[in-house]
Design an enzyme around this catalytic site. Structure first.
Site, PDB file in Angstrom:
ATOM      1  N   HIS A  84      27.559   4.635 -40.608  1.00 41.57           N
ATOM      2  CA  HIS A  84      28.432   3.966 -41.577  1.00 41.57           C
ATOM      3  C   HIS A  84      27.923   2.558 -41.896  1.00 41.57           C
ATOM      4  O   HIS A  84      27.897   2.135 -43.052  1.00 41.57           O
ATOM      5  CB  HIS A  84      29.851   3.926 -41.022  1.00 41.57           C
ATOM      6  CG  HIS A  84      30.758   3.017 -41.783  1.00 41.57           C
ATOM      7  ND1 HIS A  84      31.184   1.811 -41.281  1.00 41.57           N
ATOM      8  CD2 HIS A  84      31.289   3.127 -43.023  1.00 41.57           C
ATOM      9  CE1 HIS A  84      31.947   1.222 -42.178  1.00 41.57           C
ATOM     10  NE2 HIS A  84      32.035   1.991 -43.245  1.00 41.57           N
ATOM     11  N   GLU A  87      25.188   2.768 -44.233  1.00 42.57           N
ATOM     12  CA  GLU A  87      25.671   3.063 -45.591  1.00 42.57           C
ATOM     13  C   GLU A  87      25.956   1.738 -46.328  1.00 42.57           C
ATOM     14  O   GLU A  87      25.606   1.562 -47.500  1.00 42.57           O
ATOM     15  CB  GLU A  87      26.919   3.941 -45.498  1.00 42.57           C
ATOM     16  CG  GLU A  87      27.628   4.179 -46.807  1.00 42.57           C
ATOM     17  CD  GLU A  87      29.114   4.007 -46.646  1.00 42.57           C
ATOM     18  OE1 GLU A  87      29.686   3.145 -47.334  1.00 42.57           O
ATOM     19  OE2 GLU A  87      29.735   4.725 -45.821  1.00 42.57           O
ATOM     20  N   HIS A  88      26.586   0.792 -45.637  1.00 44.59           N
ATOM     21  CA  HIS A  88      26.812  -0.524 -46.255  1.00 44.59           C
ATOM     22  C   HIS A  88      25.486  -1.206 -46.611  1.00 44.59           C
ATOM     23  O   HIS A  88      25.358  -1.833 -47.661  1.00 44.59           O
ATOM     24  CB  HIS A  88      27.569  -1.432 -45.282  1.00 44.59           C
ATOM     25  CG  HIS A  88      29.046  -1.175 -45.230  1.00 44.59           C
ATOM     26  ND1 HIS A  88      29.972  -2.175 -45.411  1.00 44.59           N
ATOM     27  CD2 HIS A  88      29.751  -0.050 -45.008  1.00 44.59           C
ATOM     28  CE1 HIS A  88      31.187  -1.679 -45.295  1.00 44.59           C
ATOM     29  NE2 HIS A  88      31.084  -0.386 -45.045  1.00 44.59           N
ATOM     30  N   GLU A 164      36.494  -4.227 -41.594  1.00 45.24           N
ATOM     31  CA  GLU A 164      36.936  -2.903 -42.054  1.00 45.24           C
ATOM     32  C   GLU A 164      37.595  -2.145 -40.901  1.00 45.24           C
ATOM     33  O   GLU A 164      38.632  -1.511 -41.047  1.00 45.24           O
ATOM     34  CB  GLU A 164      35.749  -2.112 -42.612  1.00 45.24           C
ATOM     35  CG  GLU A 164      36.140  -0.753 -43.158  1.00 45.24           C
ATOM     36  CD  GLU A 164      34.966   0.017 -43.747  1.00 45.24           C
ATOM     37  OE1 GLU A 164      33.860  -0.543 -43.809  1.00 45.24           O
ATOM     38  OE2 GLU A 164      35.174   1.175 -44.150  1.00 45.24           O
TER      39      GLU A 164
END
Lengths: 462, 460
Positions: A84, A87-88, A164
């Site tokens: 994840h 992905e950023h 997040e």
């Protein structure tokens, strides 16, 4: 509106995420019509990149997606969250683009972009006018292998991911319970780790880890291109060859292989108390096969079972517990099978005023026991099939949703044909198959029961 | 158990529990973007024999029909001692109607896979109907029953009341919801807009089936009704179905008008203590109404500031440069009787004060200098180019058409909208930024244990 919002809210993101990919897993016309997705085509580039084209000419726009067959469950041990986090980082700079420029180019061209990560896949997409498809293909192909990461890119973004995590998990007792339940469900398999990662492991992620992850997994032979909207197969074939075709395959890519689960022999209970909880909440998750690992017919039988037991206000759980007996204020069930290695079947509920979580659990268990003993009726079966098949028709209205349905299936070991034939397979489910999956998999020993409770009152602690 | 995690959630999605935020966003999107490529959309104006008006976009590609409709009048009209009434109405209309009791009605919906739902906003009461073409007669008949002959039997009314009450209790512990609701209470004081759309526990407890019947009578009339339909149906068939569905409603209703609302001026800072690791910040002040001639320039300005997702100034300064927040945004929220400028962020407690200072500085910078020529150009090409993305599903088109009708923007709005955006000059945006943005007058509510933010009480 209210009711559906409320019941979804109870199981929150899980239910939504599971349902949106699963209930809508396939497009096909209603029982009387032929299978849908007949205009969906698929082919492979020479470098191994798979391509799926989903034409929808109603509006002059396209949804362009690249899905990588890598997710949180593929992470190295101790680096939870790197899929994840990476992905950023894909929105940082490349040899041609400055950090942040990717999204700016898309926006300047009237497009929208975003990305998402799950246990089994990582996906990137842009929604643009038809004539901007070559442009987004060009920059998406560029960042598949040409990302340049600096320390200045990586560290603030890691802080963003930590924020997040706080927003989605740490600030929310219900999410924290789900994370703990998930960790308790898997004895060996990496699905035990949260997709966003454990906080202490996110904090330790660095540029070097990110780059080695990138080099191995981001390659055309590990990717699926999905283009939905106002395009034809030949348009996409030409463009895909031009932009993605020249990227060399990654020869070191190995077949995906994760740790296997041993037999589950003991029911687990996870109890969490929080000052911010008023009414108790109950959840249970059973480990099941996924579509890929199930015996033929089991996946569709699970969908029917989830629908009959807990799919809305006429389901057994809602009718018995919420409407008739007033044991619960809300109750339902779901099945989630779009995964590579295993699926889950879930129950949820909250006790009605004057009741407690013990009475609620007993009432839920009674409904489960009954279905395990007697199965479902022919009428229930017919109702569930009609609804599930209608859901696939409704999915046809959205090119973006169809693209996600195909992407999620293909990255979890299914095929285009599996998706296309899903309605037919639902249609073929028999009462005996539903009874069989209930008996075989709704075993308390293969489950985790979670309770979210208020802090103990003074009298309870004495 | 494994939900995908997105790189960026826009506020509507990010705050799944924040009904208000979700609502204002939906509302705003409904009438604010339409595009260059959208001219392919052909709207037919329906005037039925019984005087029902609707807009129709015919498209026979997929065997589905989507309808959205609204009655003007929403939760702001709830009697003060029955706060939550419109929301309970939205939850009980499909819980039994005509001869069908609750379970029979729900079963009838399922039998034909009809999707029907209602939702109460502050200014409007919304309805949605989606059906497979082959089941449209049954779908409209069920809607007719729900609108004209709801039963409001004791069992479903009590059940829905209990569910909404439970939802309220949960929201009281949800930081996003607490932040925005506290904000609305401060901003609107005694005006009905200050109230939670879901009402209060006391208000909900007091609601009876007779109250629901009375509200239905007040709200549902032909004069109050706005309809849009998209999909696999022709004008003549639709006209008949609309007449069968809505002709039984009274011509007019006696719904009250919501009074003009004043928005409290800041600076006000209110901290709601909650034992969580991250502070949820809600900020805002008076904004601009939809019918203000400067609404479009204001919308463009806000896009540059905090409306543009990954490309906005707030995202650049708060998220990208400093890693202070996953989500930071601002938006215009126009109600009938007041306009709001609102925004939010969520930052670890330790750095909440720092995040708020940066947000205030960005508001000030925009108020002082407006956007750069390049920012304005990029915003225009985004807003005009992306308008078509709001028209790629039948349900989205129906939503757009409903918003355009509710705001009386005219049937040609879809064709005009992009030229309205194109016409906005840098001077326009700077002027509206100066007029609108008052960082010294913000109302700020923070939920959590924020460091570096001191309470400021309202003057007087």
């Amino acid at each position: 509106m209210r009711k559906s919002a409320f019941s979804a809210w109870c199981y929150s993101l899980f239910r939504m995420a599971a349902a949106s990919t699963l209930l809508l897993l396939a497009p096909a016309f209603s029982a009387s019509a032929a299978k849908l997705g007949e205009n969906v085509s698929t082919f492979k580039l020479d470098n191994g990149m798979e391509v799926v084209v989903i034409p929808d000419h109603r509006a002059p726009v396209v949804t362009h997606m690249v899905w990588y067959r890598v997710g949180a469950a593929d992470e190295p041990a101790g680096q939870s969250g790197i899929a994840h986090f990476f992905e950023h980082l894909m929105f940082k700079g490349t040899d041609k683009l400055k950090p942040g420029e990717f999204s700016k180019i898309v926006a300047r061209n009237g497009g929208q972009d975003n990305a998402f990560t799950s246990q089994d896949y990582t996906g990137y997409f842009q929604r643009v006018a038809r004539d901007r498809l070559p442009l987004v293909m060009d920059i998406e192909a560029n960042r598949m292998t040409n990302l340049t990461l600096t320390k200045e890119d990586v560290l603030p973004e890691r802080d963003v991911v930590l924020e997040e995590r706080r927003s989605r998990v740490d600030n929310n007792p219900s999410s924290k319970l789900s994370e703990q339940m998930n960790a308790a469900l898997y004895l060996s398999h990496p699905y035990a780790n949260p997709v966003i990662g454990w906080e202490h492991e996110i904090k330790a992620l660095n540029r070097k880890d990110a780059l080695s992850f990138y080099k191995l997994y981001y390659s055309p032979n590990n990717a699926i291109l999905i283009v939905a909207g106002d395009v034809t197969e030949s348009d996409v074939r030409e463009l895909a060859n031009k932009y993605y075709g020249p990227i060399p395959a990654q020869p070191d890519l190995k077949p995906r292989s994760r740790a296997k689960e041993p037999p589950h022999q003991a029911a687990r209970r996870v109890i969490m108390r929080d000052a911010r909880v008023d009414t108790p909440r109950f959840r249970r998750v059973y480990l099941t096969p996924s579509y890929r690992t199930a015996e033929p017919g089991e996946g569709p039988a699970f969908e029917v079972l989830a629908q009959v037991l807990g799919g809305g206000t006429t389901s057994r759980l809602y009718r018995k517990l919420v409407v008739e007996d007033k044991t619960a204020i809300v109750a339902g069930s779901w099945f989630s099978g779009d995964f590579l290695d295993s699926g889950t079947f879930g129950l949820y509920g909250s006790p009605a005023p004057g009741n407690d979580e013990i009475a609620l659990e007993a009432a839920l268990d009674a409904v489960i026991a009954e279905v395990i003993e007697k199965g479902i009726t022919d009428e229930e079966l017919a109702d569930a099939k009609r609804l599930l098949i209608a859901d696939t028709l409704y999915a046809l209205d959205s090119q973006a949703k169809l693209a996600r349905i195909f992407g999620s299936a293909l990255t979890s070991g299914q095929t285009v044909r599996d998706v296309q034939e899903w309605p037919e397979r639902i249609e073929k489910v028999t009462p005996n198959q539903v009874l069989a999956v209930a008996r075989k998999y709704l075993r308390i020993e293969a489950s985790v029961t979670g309770l979210l409770l208020p802090l103990k009152t003074a009298s309870e602690t004495e | 158990m494994m939900s995908p995690v997105s790189r960026l959630s826009f506020p509507s999605a990010a705050t799944s529990a924040g009904c208000l935020i979700a609502f204002v966003f939906a509302f705003q999107l409904a009438f604010l973007g339409v595009a260059r490529t959208a001219h392919a959309i052909e709207i037919q104006e329906i005037n039925t024999a019984e005087g029902i008006k609707a807009w129709l976009v015919e498209d026979h590609t997929i065997p589905l029909v989507a309808m959205r409709f609204a009655f003007r009048g929403g939760t702001a009209l709830d009697p003060e001692d029955r706060s939550g009434l419109a929301t309970i109405l939205s939850g009980t209309l499909d819980e039994g109607a005509g001869d069908l009791e609750s379970q029979s009605f729900q079963k009838a919906l399922k039998n034909d896979a009809v999707r029907m739902s209602f939702d109460a906003g502050r200014d409007n009461f919304y309805g949605r109907l989606q059906t497979l073409t082959e089941n449209k007669d049954a779908a409209f008949e069920l809607l007719r029953l729900a609108i004209n002959e709801p039963r409001f039997d004791a069992e479903p009314v009590n059940r829905i009341k209990a569910q909404i009450a439970e939802s309220l209790k949960r929201q009281e512990n949800d930081p996003e919801t607490v932040a925005i609701r506290t904000w609305m209470r401060i901003a609107f004081k005694n005006h009905p807009y200050a109230r939670n759309t879901d009402g209060t526990l006391e208000g909900i407890a007091a609601i009876s089936p007779d109250d629901l019947r009375a509200l239905k009578t007040r709200l549902f009339s032909k004069q109050n009704l706005v309809i849009s339909v998209v999909g696999d149906i022709d004008a003549q068939t639709l006209s008949q179905l609309l007449d069968e569905t809505f002709a039984g409603l009274p011509e007019t209703s006696d719904a009250k008008v919501v009074p003009q609302a004043d928005v409290t001026a800041g600076p006000i800072r209110t901290i709601v203590e909650m034992n969580i690791p991250q502070s949820v910040i809600q900020f805002g002040h008076v904004g601009i109404k939809r019918n203000d001639p400067d609404f479009i320039p204001a919308y463009v300005m806000n896009h540059v500031l905090g409306g543009g997702g990954l490309t906005s100034r707030l995202t650049e300064e708060v998220r990208e440069k400093r890693g202070l927040s996953y989500s930071v945004y601002s938006y215009l929220s126009p109600f009938n009787q007041a306009g709001l400028f609102l925004g939010g962020a969520a930052t670890q407690n330790e750095r909440a004060g720092e995040a708020l200072k940066i947000i205030e500085a960005e508001l000030q910078r925009m108020a002082d200098d407006g956007p750069t020529a390049d920012e304005l150009e990029a915003t225009k090409t985004y807003l005009t180019g992306s308008y078509a993305l709001r028209f790629d599903t039948s349900t989205k088109i129906a939503g757009q058409l409903l918003g355009i009708q509710i705001e009386d923007l005219g049937m040609d709005y879809i064709d005009r909208r992009n030229s309205l955006i194109e016409a906005v000059s840098q001077a326009d945006v700077k002027r509206i930024a100066q007029r609108l943005l008052k960082p010294g007058s913000l109302i700020v509510t923070v939920v959590g244990q924020p460091k570096g933010i001191d309470p400021i009480e309202a003057s007087q």
